[in-house]
Design an enzyme around this catalytic site. Sequence first.
Site, short mmCIF file in Angstrom:
data_model
loop_
_atom_site.label_atom_id
_atom_site.label_comp_id
_atom_site.label_asym_id
_atom_site.label_seq_id
_atom_site.Cartn_x
_atom_site.Cartn_y
_atom_site.Cartn_z
N ASP A 196 0.83 -1.22 -0.07
CA ASP A 196 0.22 0.07 -0.08
C ASP A 196 1.02 1.22 -0.10
O ASP A 196 1.78 1.49 0.80
CB ASP A 196 -1.04 -0.03 1.19
CG ASP A 196 -1.91 1.26 1.37
OD1 ASP A 196 -2.78 1.51 0.50
OD2 ASP A 196 -1.43 2.09 2.28
N TYR A 212 3.27 10.12 -0.05
CA TYR A 212 4.18 9.56 1.11
C TYR A 212 5.63 9.75 0.42
O TYR A 212 6.51 9.62 1.14
CB TYR A 212 4.10 8.11 0.87
CG TYR A 212 2.64 7.63 1.59
CD1 TYR A 212 1.86 8.48 2.08
CD2 TYR A 212 2.27 6.11 1.57
CE1 TYR A 212 0.55 8.11 2.58
CE2 TYR A 212 1.08 5.78 1.80
CZ TYR A 212 0.20 6.68 2.51
OH TYR A 212 -1.06 6.28 2.95
N LYS A 215 -3.12 5.83 -4.49
CA LYS A 215 -4.02 6.64 -3.94
C LYS A 215 -3.99 8.01 -4.85
O LYS A 215 -2.99 8.46 -5.29
CB LYS A 215 -4.00 6.99 -2.56
CG LYS A 215 -3.93 5.75 -1.47
CD LYS A 215 -4.08 6.37 -0.16
CE LYS A 215 -3.73 4.99 0.87
NZ LYS A 215 -2.30 4.19 0.62
N HIS A 255 -7.89 9.30 -1.93
CA HIS A 255 -7.26 9.26 -0.55
C HIS A 255 -8.11 9.96 0.43
O HIS A 255 -8.18 9.39 1.49
CB HIS A 255 -5.88 10.11 -0.79
CG HIS A 255 -4.87 9.96 0.25
ND1 HIS A 255 -3.49 9.94 0.03
CD2 HIS A 255 -5.03 9.16 1.38
CE1 HIS A 255 -2.76 9.25 1.06
NE2 HIS A 255 -3.79 9.03 2.14
#
Length: 541
Positions: free
Chosen positions: A228, A233, A262, A295
């Site tokens: 994931d 990120y 996402k 998201h």
Amino acid sequence: QLHQVCPCCCCCSSSNNNKSVVALLPYRQREPLALKFWKSLKTRLPDTHDHVATTMPRFGGAPKCKECKKSVYAMEMMKYDEQVYHKNCFKCLECKKTLQPTSVAMMSGQLYCKECFKKMFKARGKYDDITKIVPGTHGGKSPGAKKIGASVFHKEKKAVVREQEKKQPEKKVKEFVQPNVKPNTKNIIQLNNGMKMPLVGLGTWKSELGKTGKAVYHAVKSGYRLIDTANDYNNEAEIGEYLQKLFKEGVVKREELFIQAKLWNSNHRADLVKGDLMATLKDLQLSYIDSFVIHWPQACPGAGTLAVRTNGSFTAPAKQNTMFPYDEESKTYCSDNDTHFAETWGAMEKLVDEGLVKSIGLSNFNKAQIQEILSITKKHKPTILQNECHPYLQQKDLVDFCHFHGIVFQAYSPLSSKDRPAMFRKKDDPELFEDKSIIAMGKKYSKSPAQIVLRWHIQAGHSATPKSVTPSRIVENIDIFDFELSRAEMDTIGKMNCGWRMLLWPHTASHPDYPFKDELPYGFKVPPAPAGLKASNESKA
């Protein structure tokens, strides 16, 4: 006075039809009255069962209990192995529980329940040897066997077992309580579009640059098949490098992995959705991903222009077009209030038709927002809802709602994210791994607190994506399919639910689609964007 329900004689237990069964008055009543009653019935019912009259002509001659040696009457009698017991005396010598004839094991003339019998042998290191030599052991029926209570041993093997017992030293093993239910070792769940997804995957939020790729590499080699990630990120490019390394080394094939990414908040407009995905595919060096989720429902932070990792995963004035833009006058995050997630979903469905993603889903949506998505879906339903979930925030109603609509509920921060950024941390926040009940369960099953909590997620019907960059913990987090928590233990963890949300993110509450408005206090004002905030992994690098 005839039996109208019970089909067997209360003295000899032989089966009879109702017409030939006589119910004598209770044995404790005086003899003359009982004999007079018997004779009157005998004259009227010549086919009456004669067992009582022949074997127990006087009621003082009732059989004796093998344990307490006192008289046993029909209403309190238990018969086993040609012996008679009071119901209260028919108990396991070890755990003192009342036994049933089908759950008895006798050893040295003493009664035990099957569970205690098994544990006694297992503790001495003998039970496994016996079961290997004698397949019919403990309730089996093998030819040429000798019965000892409810356990069976082959005559020709019994002597061999005793010889082996003499040679083997006494084993010292940790006490282990067998779970109530047989463990479920299945680590796969089917989505509503027919795809299969692992229940447990590796999360990468907050994973440090320089360590994320190695963590993914080690996880896949350790058995993980679900990864994931997200472009905000700031580590998708590193993950992509190690994915290619795994493919080249032949550790795994692309089709054997389930990769989930996402759509970022800045890119909710229909014409920006595909650009967001293409940036992710480029970083991951893949031609498609298995799951693509929105998201957050709110297009905040967002300025209405495409913003991806290469633009910068940090807070900056809107003119720099980073993924976290803020207004220089108000100092709050920019909010694209003209965008609603309904138009975003339409663009997401087109990505499935183009073959760029296999399935689409949601993250951080509330129940009303999910219902709206379901009402406007044209072809591809959401397959996954990824929300914060842990024992302090169990979201039971939302989980049930997802299951009702065939949506897999996936927990992010399933261990309550102890390493969460400072902006999401308060002094009085609870610490999950310090809970005494969690620690006690870990000792019982020889598991870590993290494994206990992850096992709870699986049994509660969740998928989970715990994050770690430590090799030993990565392996530990997926080693949760060899035990099961009892119903009582599940209830104990269930009582920990207190609605504590770690990731409230009130800085984005200015957008009308912000999902947690009912959790904000009265008179709440949107705080300014954290100035100079970088991606959580950058701050640790």
